[in-house]
Design an enzyme around this catalytic site. Structure first.
Site, PDB file in Angstrom:
ATOM      1  N   MET A  69       0.824  -1.201   0.000  1.00 40.72           N
ATOM      2  CA  MET A  69       0.000   0.000   0.000  1.00 40.72           C
ATOM      3  C   MET A  69       0.860   1.254   0.000  1.00 40.72           C
ATOM      4  SD  MET A  69      -3.134   0.983  -0.141  1.00 40.72           S
ATOM      5  CE  MET A  69      -2.906   2.586  -0.901  1.00 40.72           C
ATOM      6  N   GLY A 156      -3.126   6.652   7.078  1.00 39.06           N
ATOM      7  CA  GLY A 156      -3.927   5.707   6.316  1.00 39.06           C
ATOM      8  C   GLY A 156      -3.927   4.319   6.929  1.00 39.06           C
ATOM      9  N   THR A 157      -3.081   4.095   7.938  1.00 36.60           N
ATOM     10  CA  THR A 157      -3.007   2.797   8.604  1.00 36.60           C
ATOM     11  C   THR A 157      -4.211   2.616   9.514  1.00 36.60           C
ATOM     12  OG1 THR A 157      -0.607   3.081   8.641  1.00 36.60           O
ATOM     13  CG2 THR A 157      -1.519   1.257   9.921  1.00 36.60           C
ATOM     14  N   SER A 179      -8.125   8.679   8.587  1.00 38.99           N
ATOM     15  CA  SER A 179      -9.293   8.012   8.005  1.00 38.99           C
ATOM     16  C   SER A 179      -9.009   6.528   7.835  1.00 38.99           C
ATOM     17  CB  SER A 179      -9.639   8.628   6.646  1.00 38.99           C
ATOM     18  OG  SER A 179     -10.759   7.975   6.083  1.00 38.99           O
ATOM     19  N   PRO A 180      -9.950   5.669   8.246  1.00 36.59           N
ATOM     20  CA  PRO A 180      -9.760   4.233   8.041  1.00 36.59           C
ATOM     21  C   PRO A 180      -9.961   3.831   6.579  1.00 36.59           C
ATOM     22  CG  PRO A 180     -11.920   4.638   8.963  1.00 36.59           C
ATOM     23  CD  PRO A 180     -11.211   5.964   8.944  1.00 36.59           C
ATOM     24  N   HIS A 283     -10.130  -9.563   2.662  1.00 33.07           N
ATOM     25  CA  HIS A 283      -8.963  -8.759   2.314  1.00 33.07           C
ATOM     26  C   HIS A 283      -7.779  -9.688   2.099  1.00 33.07           C
ATOM     27  CE1 HIS A 283     -10.185  -4.509   3.163  1.00 33.07           C
ATOM     28  NE2 HIS A 283     -11.146  -5.138   3.810  1.00 33.07           N
ATOM     29  N   LYS A 287      -3.438  -8.399   5.536  1.00 33.55           N
ATOM     30  CA  LYS A 287      -4.185  -7.460   6.381  1.00 33.55           C
ATOM     31  C   LYS A 287      -4.583  -8.178   7.660  1.00 33.55           C
ATOM     32  CE  LYS A 287      -8.044  -4.201   6.545  1.00 33.55           C
ATOM     33  NZ  LYS A 287      -7.178  -3.167   7.134  1.00 33.55           N
TER      34      LYS A 287
END
Length: 400
Positions: A69, A156-157, A179-180, A283, A287
């Site tokens: 990512m 972003g994590t 933000s998730p 996912h 993850k």
């Protein structure tokens, strides 16, 4: 006559528009930027000018860019004209590694001496924005580091102690986008859910959440049958009420559906991947935590009157199950996000389905770039508000 002209304009000052017109056409330029100008001119017609400005260079540090990512964000940022500094942070095992992207080399540093390194980079690049795509276990420690140094950041994590995260940022008064979910279109869906939850609380009182319907299981059963043909006979596997596999031969779709239905009605808890599950999310295996998006959607459902326990979320991480049960394309097993929510009325006569499937990481990477540009603008304007999320980014309306 058509002509494409690239005109560098370097006039001191700014904000003043110069324009001229003549019998054969007109031109207009804004001072201080480079423009690509396309002109079309024939006798007695005006010249048409199309102007597209480039994003001004902005230094960024993408922590975790050695991960999938983080690398996607790094590449999207470079493509957008942002300038990654040649340093980033990773885990203890990542120290000394080098990441190459867009002709640039980024040296990964481990946990040691991070504060001095970040302070030095921030001093050299005072308009630096840090981007974090590391690991859930590192969220709070990383946020504390950014806040201590005073550098704005985009988190972003997912995972970590989110309450502690927000308190850390609020106490430090550092600018941050947290933000998730960074995918703009998925965020728009979440915003719609929030609005519904706020304006119509309790609208789904009494409803229960289910993740799978009979057709979904039937599709899986048929795919299994087609894959595992025995003596040219079509068959399917279904779990019986006590958890044993039942083998059905020579069944058409309707018969398979009846078998699955019988299994569900006999014992819902025995059906694979649906037992007692209210939300299913698939996912990539790397993850480790429950999707932040799933948590946000569930929070909305709870406000709408649906009772739910986060522990009931079914995490699908096995590649075989992802392909056969969920329908994830094999080429996206290492990067996807499939979410399914199924609401059913108390008497079972009404149902609502919510589903969003994402293949790849580009949707998140592009959204992260927008968040970086948004945050840089807020820092430059010295806005009073310091903590933002992706809904704030969407509301700004200046996305690329």
């Amino acid at each position: 006559m058509w002509a494409v002209i690239k005109v560098p304009v370097y006039i001191n000052g700014g904000g003043i528009r110069y324009s001229s017109s003549s019998k054969n056409g007109c031109n207009s330029f804004v001072r201080g930027r480079k423009y690509s100008v396309k002109m079309c001119s024939t006798p007695g017609q005006n010249v048409q000018v199309s102007v597209k400005s480039k994003i001004e260079p902005l230094p960024i540090m993408v922590n975790g860019c050695n991960g999938k990512m983080g690398r996607a964000v790094l590449e999207a940022s470079i493509a957008a004209g942002l300038q990654p500094v040649p340093i980033c942070f990773g885990g203890p095992e990542d120290g000394g590694k080098t990441v190459e992207a867009g002709g640039k080399e980024i040296i990964v540093h481990g946990p040691s001496d991070r504060e001095n390194i970040l302070s030095s980079v921030f001093e050299e690049h005072p308009n630096l924005i840090v981007v974090d795509y590391t690991l859930p276990a590192a969220v709070n420690d990383n946020a504390e580091l950014y806040c201590k140094v005073g550098v704005p950041f985009v988190m972003g994590t997912t995972g970590g102690d989110r309450e502690k995260l927000y308190k850390t940022v609020a106490d430090s008064k550092v600018y941050a986008v947290i933000s998730p979910q960074m995918g703009k279109q998925v965020v728009a869906f979440l915003a719609a859910m929030e609005i519904m939850a706020e304006q119509f609380p309790g609208a789904f009182s009494g409803y229960s959440l289910q993740t799978t319907e009979l057709d979904f299981l039937c599709d899986w059963a048929i795919r299994t049958a087609e894959r595992d043909k025995l003596n040219h006979q079509l068959f399917a596997y279904v779990i019986d009420p006590v958890g044993h596999w039942m083998l059905f031969f020579n069944l058409d779709r309707c018969a398979i559906k009846m078998a699955v239905s019988h299994s569900i009605m006999s014992s819902l808890a025995a059906v694979p991947f649906t037992s007692g599950v209210s939300v299913m999310e698939s996912h990539q295996a790397s993850k480790l935590d429950t999707s932040g998006t799933a948590k946000a959607v569930i929070s909305c459902f709870e406000k709408l009157g649906v009772s739910f326990d986060l522990d009931e979320v079914q995490l699908i991480r096995d590649p075989v199950q992802q392909v056969e049960m969920v329908g994830v394309p094999e080429e996206y097993l290492l990067g996807h996000a499939f979410h399914m929510y199924h609401l059913t009325s108390p008497d079972g006569t009404v149902s609502f389905e919510f589903q969003h499937n994402v293949c790849g990481r580009s949707i998140y990477a592009e959204g992260t770039v927008d968040a970086i540009l948004f945050l840089a603008k807020k820092v430059k304007l010295k806005e009073e508000k310091r903590i933002y999320d992706m809904i704030d980014v969407l509301r700004e309306g200046n996305m690329r």
